[in-house]
Write an enzyme that holds these catalytic residues in place. Structure first.
Site, PDB file in Angstrom:
ATOM      1  N   HIS A 137       0.835  -1.206   0.000  1.00  0.00           N
ATOM      2  CA  HIS A 137       0.000   0.000   0.000  1.00  0.00           C
ATOM      3  C   HIS A 137       0.878   1.268   0.000  1.00  0.00           C
ATOM      4  O   HIS A 137       0.746   2.131  -0.880  1.00  0.00           O
ATOM      5  CB  HIS A 137      -0.910  -0.013   1.238  1.00  0.00           C
ATOM      6  CG  HIS A 137      -1.738   1.228   1.411  1.00  0.00           C
ATOM      7  ND1 HIS A 137      -3.045   1.316   0.999  1.00  0.00           N
ATOM      8  CD2 HIS A 137      -1.444   2.433   1.945  1.00  0.00           C
ATOM      9  CE1 HIS A 137      -3.518   2.527   1.268  1.00  0.00           C
ATOM     10  NE2 HIS A 137      -2.561   3.224   1.851  1.00  0.00           N
ATOM     11  N   GLU A 138       1.772   1.347   0.971  1.00  0.00           N
ATOM     12  CA  GLU A 138       2.639   2.534   1.051  1.00  0.00           C
ATOM     13  C   GLU A 138       3.549   2.599  -0.175  1.00  0.00           C
ATOM     14  O   GLU A 138       3.900   3.683  -0.646  1.00  0.00           O
ATOM     15  CB  GLU A 138       3.455   2.525   2.341  1.00  0.00           C
ATOM     16  CG  GLU A 138       2.636   2.440   3.641  1.00  0.00           C
ATOM     17  CD  GLU A 138       1.589   3.531   3.810  1.00  0.00           C
ATOM     18  OE1 GLU A 138       1.752   4.619   3.223  1.00  0.00           O
ATOM     19  OE2 GLU A 138       0.580   3.293   4.511  1.00  0.00           O
ATOM     20  N   HIS A 191       1.859   4.585  -2.813  1.00  0.00           N
ATOM     21  CA  HIS A 191       2.061   6.029  -2.581  1.00  0.00           C
ATOM     22  C   HIS A 191       3.453   6.451  -3.057  1.00  0.00           C
ATOM     23  O   HIS A 191       3.628   7.487  -3.692  1.00  0.00           O
ATOM     24  CB  HIS A 191       1.966   6.343  -1.082  1.00  0.00           C
ATOM     25  CG  HIS A 191       0.585   6.349  -0.514  1.00  0.00           C
ATOM     26  ND1 HIS A 191      -0.405   7.168  -0.979  1.00  0.00           N
ATOM     27  CD2 HIS A 191       0.038   5.655   0.528  1.00  0.00           C
ATOM     28  CE1 HIS A 191      -1.521   6.975  -0.261  1.00  0.00           C
ATOM     29  NE2 HIS A 191      -1.274   6.050   0.657  1.00  0.00           N
ATOM     30  N   GLU A 221      -4.541   7.849  -2.766  1.00  0.00           N
ATOM     31  CA  GLU A 221      -5.093   6.575  -2.309  1.00  0.00           C
ATOM     32  C   GLU A 221      -5.486   5.685  -3.482  1.00  0.00           C
ATOM     33  O   GLU A 221      -5.508   4.461  -3.359  1.00  0.00           O
ATOM     34  CB  GLU A 221      -6.287   6.812  -1.374  1.00  0.00           C
ATOM     35  CG  GLU A 221      -5.905   7.409  -0.023  1.00  0.00           C
ATOM     36  CD  GLU A 221      -4.968   6.523   0.801  1.00  0.00           C
ATOM     37  OE1 GLU A 221      -5.055   5.290   0.680  1.00  0.00           O
ATOM     38  OE2 GLU A 221      -4.139   7.078   1.548  1.00  0.00           O
TER      39      GLU A 221
END
Lengths: 501, 501
Positions: free
Chosen positions: B264-265, B268, B294
Site C-alpha cells: 500500500h505505502e 504512494h 489513495e
C-alpha cells in the site's frame, strides 16, 4: 538598548539559532541513519539554505547590536551571560571572517562528500575520495588564514576542537605516550597470549540490539531522552538534553565491537544528557570541547566498560542472549576484552595501542595543513606510519586511510582530542577514587555515584567554563599525562601478568 | 518587474519554501520513527519556528509582488507556470486568512498531540486524548470560517484533501457503496468460510524485514530513492522524488499486516517517485490530492497485491523466509488473503468491508465539524456506528476511536479519500486493461507495463492538473462508482464461489 531588552533579544536569537541547528542536526542524522542514498542532493540544498540562514542570524546587524548593548553592561551580567557574550564574540569573529558564500558552499560540499566517502570506503577507492579531501584541506587552510591570520594554521584546527591545544603541547604529550606505550607493548607481545577465539561466536543482530538496550540501561542512560541508530561508523549527536542519539554498528561475528561502541557513545550521551535545564536553547548548552567529550566516552568505554566488575555485571545478560558464551568464565571474557595487539582499525583498537593510531592521524593532519605532502601521497604516508608506529602492513585503503569519517566530515584537528580525552579520563579516575568507590558501584550495578560525581564536576557546567579551566577544577590541579601512562602500565601489567614473567 | 525576473524570483522563493518544508518533514518523520519520546517539546519549538518562517515566506510582501508581476503576464506563461500561480494564489488565500500566531500555534499543537495520541492509544485512554481532539476540531472549524466563510465547514475540510469533494457527493457515493456492499457481505457471511488459521504462523521480525525489501523490489521501487521505517501506524512521506520514505509495522504473528502495508505505502511511493525532474523544488512537485494518492496505494495493495498472480509471484519468497507456509498452496494463500469479514480495525480490514470503516469516520467527522456532538460523546457514537454498519461490538478505545492517527495529526476530511481512491483504482483498472495485460505482467514478475501506464497517465503530471481533470483524462470519461462495486461483486463472488452457492 536596555539590559533587560538586550537579554530578551539574546534569548530570542539563540532560540532561533537553536531551531535552525536542530533542523540541520536532524537532517544530518537522518542522512546517516535512514535516508536513501539518492536523497543526498536535495538534502545538501536544504542544508545549504538553512546554514545560510544561521549564518545571517549569527553574524547579522541585529546580533551585533545585541552584543554591543550587552558589552556596555558586562559588570551587571551573571557569570553565564558573560560567558554567552564571550562565546558569541568568538564564533562571530570566526563566522564574519568567512564570506557567506564560502561558508554555505562548504556546508554543501560536506554533505556531498559524506556519500562519496561511504562509497569510496566500500570500494576501497582512494582516488575517488582524493579530490574531495583536497577541497576539504584547502577549505580548512583557507578558513584558518581568514579567521586567525597570525596563528599557525594547524594550531587553529586543533583549537576548534580543544581550545588552547597546540602542536607544541601535542608533540610533548604524544612523545611521552610513545616513550611509555611502545616498550610496554613490546613486553605485552612477548608475554603468553590471551585466548580470544571464542569472541567470534555468532551473536544474532536482534540479540545484539537487545544487548544495546540493556547496556544503555546499565550505564544509567534515561531512554526517554536518548535513542539509538545504526550506521557504518558510530557517533553521537545531540539536539538538546532531551534528545540525544547514539549510534552503533553490528557485526554478528564480533559482538564486542558494538558493545564497546554503545558504551563509548553512551559516555558522550551521558555528558549531553547531564546539562542543566536552564541552559537549554542558549549557547551554554552542550559539551564544551571534543577533548572533554572524549574524556567521558573513553572513561565509560575503558575505565568502566573494560573493568573486571563491569564484565561480571553484564555476564548474565550476555549468556542469556548468547548461551555459547556461558562456556567461558567472566574472567576469561575480561582478559579477552583487554587484549592488546597492533592492528589496522582505530575504532577496534585496544586501549593500549589506541593512541598509536591517533598519532598516525596527528602526523598526517600536520602534513596536510602545512602542505608538505600532496593528496596523492597521503595513502603511502598513512601506510608508512602504520608500519613505523604499529608494525603492521595496510592491505587496502578501506582498512587504511579511508577507515574514518572525520576528514570527510571536515574534522581536521579532531583526532588528537581522543588521546587527550583518554588521558583526561585516567586523571579523573584517580581524582574520583578519592571520594567514590567506583568499582564497588559497578559491581553493585548502580553507576549513580559515578554519574553523580561526573555531573557535579563536568556535565552540569555545559559550556560555562573553558576546557582547561573545567578539567583543572575537576582534577584539583594541572593536567598530568602520567596518570594515563601509569594507568596503562598498571592495567596491562595485571592483565598480562607482566610482573610474573 | 520583468517576466524573467519574476520567474527567477518565483523559483528562488519555491526553492526556499522547499528547504523549510523538507526540514519540517524530516523533523516529523524522525519524530515518528527514531526520536526518543522526551524530544517532543524541543521538536515542537523548532517546528513552530520553522513553520513561522514558511508562513512569512509564503504570504509576505515579496511573494505578493512576485504574484502581481506574474499575473500581468499570464498569457505568456507556460501551462506549468500558470498552474504555479494558481496554486500559490489558493494557498496564499488560505494562509493569509489565518493569523500567523494561530498558524504556528496549530503546528505546535499537532506536534504535542502526536505523543499524547500514541500514549492514549497504548493505554486505551480516550479522556486523555479528548481535550486535544477538541482543540483540533475547534481549529479546523475556525480555519474553515476564516478561509472560506461562505462554504460549508466540512466541505472546506473535504476540499483540503480532494479538491471539489463535497458532502453531497460523499452522501451519494457512500449511499451507493452501502447499497451494494451490505447485501454482498451478507452473502459472503453465509457462504462456506475460508481457512485462515495458518496465517498466524510465527514469521520473525528479521525475516519480515527481508520480505519488505523483496516486495519493494517486486513492485518496482528504486531503492536508491526510497527508504523504509518502522512505526506504530504506517504512512508514506516524501521530500522530493529523490527521497521518499515508506513505513510499516511488524507483527510476528500476522505477516500479512506488514506485507500489505508495504505494498500500500509502496503505491504512494511510486506516485511520488514517478514525477518529472523538471518540477523538483517547485510547487508542481508531488501528488495532487489524497484521493488520487489513495487510488495508487489501494490499487497496489488490492488490485495488484491481492491478485492470484501476485500471490503466486511472491510465494517462493514467502516459503524461503517462512518455510511453514510451504505446507499451504498459493491458491490457499490467495483465498486467505482475500477473506472478507466484519472487523474492528480499519487498517486490517479486508477489501470488501473497508469502505464501511470509512463511512463510520465520515459520519463522525460531519458531526464533529457541524458541532452536533460533544467530544465526550464521540466514543459512544463510534461504537454505535460500528454496530450499525459492521455489526461488531467495540471492546475499548484502543480498538475503537483511538485506532487511527489522522485526527491527532489534524487530518479531518481525509478519510473519505480512501474510499474514493479505491473506487478510482477500480476504474483505472478497467481503463488500463484496454491496453495493458496487467495480470500477465504480474505473473511475469515485471510490473513495468503497469507502472509505465500509471506514470504516463497520473504520476508525471505532479500537481499540474486538478484531481477531477486528471482522473477524467485517465479514465477517458467521468468518474463512475459502478466500476468499483462491479469489481467487488466479481471478485468476492469468485473468491467465495457465490455463483455456486
Amino acid at each position: 538598548m536596555e539590559l533587560s531588552e538586550a537579554l530578551k533579544k539574546l534569548n530570542d536569537l539563540e532560540a532561533k539559532e537553536f531551531a535552525y541547528n536542530h533542523a540541520l542536526g536532524i537532517l544530518s542524522y537522518d542522512g546517516e541513519t535512514s535516508a536513501p542514498k539518492g536523497g543526498a542532493e536535495p538534502r545538501g540544498r536544504t542544508m545549504g539554505i538553512l546554514s545560510g540562514e544561521v549564518y545571517k542570524l549569527s553574524t547579522g546587524e541585529e546580533a551585533m547590536r545585541i552584543l554591543d548593548a550587552l558589552r556596555e553592561h558586562m559588570d551587571e551580567l551573571s557569570e553565564g551571560d558573560r560567558r554567552r557574550v564571550e562565546l558569541r564574540e568568538k564564533s562571530m569573529r570566526e563566522l564574519r571572517a568567512i564570506p557567506q558564500e564560502e561558508y554555505t558552499g562548504y556546508q554543501e560540499l560536506l554533505n556531498e562528500v559524506s556519500a562519496v566517502w561511504h562509497e569510496a570506503k566500500v570500494k576501497s577507492d582512494y582516488p575517488m575520495f582524493e579530490p574531495y579531501l583536497g577541497k576539504i584541506i584547502d577549505a580548512n587552510r583557507r578558513f584558518a588564514g581568514l579567521v586567525a591570520p597570525d596563528m599557525d594554521p594547524y594550531n587553529y584546527c586543533l583549537d576548534q576542537y580543544e581550545e588552547g591545544l597546540t602542536k607544541e603541547r601535542c608533540d610533548e604529550f604524544f612523545g611521552e605516550l610513545r616513550r611509555e606505550i611502545v616498550p610496554l607493548l613490546e613486553r605485552v607481545k612477548a608475554a603468553p597470549q590471551i585466548e580470544t577465539g571464542f569472541l567470534s561466536v555468532d551473536f544474532p543482530l536482534e540479540d545484539q540490539r537487545k544487548l544495546s538496550n540493556r547496556l544503555m540501561e546499565r550505564i544509567g542512560i534515561d531512554r526517554r531522552y536518548c535513542g539509538i541508530g545504526e550506521v557504518e561508523h558510530p557517533f553521537t549527536t545531540n539536539f538538546t538534553k532531551w534528545d540525544v542519539r547514539i549510534t552503533t554498528n553490528y557485526d554478528t561475528r564480533n559482538f564486542l565491537s558494538s558493545l564497546y561502541s554503545v558504551v563509548h557513545e553512551g559516555g558522550h550521551a551521558l555528558y549531553e544528557l547531564g546539562g542543566e535545564d536552564r541552559d537549554m536553547y542558549t549557547s551554554l548548552c552542550g559539551g564544551i570541547s571534543m577533548g572533554v567529550h572524549e574524556s567521558q566516552s573513553r572513561f565509560y568505554e575503558n575505565v568502566i566498560g573494560r573493568s573486571r566488575e563491569f564484565i561480571k555485571l553484564i555476564y548474565p545478560d550476555l549468556v542469556l542472549l548468547c548461551p555459547a558464551l556461558g562456556e567461558h568464565t567472566p574472567e576469561e571474557l575480561y582478559r579477552a576484552a583487554n587484549v592488546a595487539a597492533p592492528s589496522l582499525i582505530r575504532t577496534e583498537a585496544d586501549e593500549l595501542t589506541y593512541s598509536l593510531h591517533i598519532m598516525v592521524r596527528y602526523e598526517m593532519e600536520k602534513a596536510m595543513i602545512e602542505g608538505g605532502v600532496k593528496t596523492g601521497e597521503l595513502p603511502d604516508m598513512w601506510n608508512a606510519l602504520y608500519k613505523e608506529y604499529l608494525g603492521v602492513d595496510v592491505p587496502d585503503a578501506r582498512r587504511g586511510i579511508l577507515q574514518d569519517s572525520h576528514w570527510s566530515g571536515g574534522g581536521i584537528g579532531y583526532f588528537p582530542s581522543y588521546a587527550l580525552g583518554s588521558a583526561y579520563g585516567a586523571q579523573l579516575l584517580a581524582k574520583m577514587r578519592e571520594s567514590v568507590d567506583i568499582y564497588g558501584a559497578i559491581a553493585a550495578g548502580d553507576l549513580s555515584p559515578v554519574n553523580g560525581w561526573l555531573r557535579e564536576h563536568i556535565w552540569k557546567y555545559g559550556r560555562l567554563k573553558k576546557p582547561t579551566e573545567l578539567m583543572e577544577a575537576a582534577f584539583g590541579g594541572p593536567f598530568d599525562p602520567h596518570y594515563y601512562t601509569d594507568y596503562l602500565q598498571r592495567k596491562f601489567t595485571e592483565v598480562y601478568g607482566l610482573d610474573k614473567c
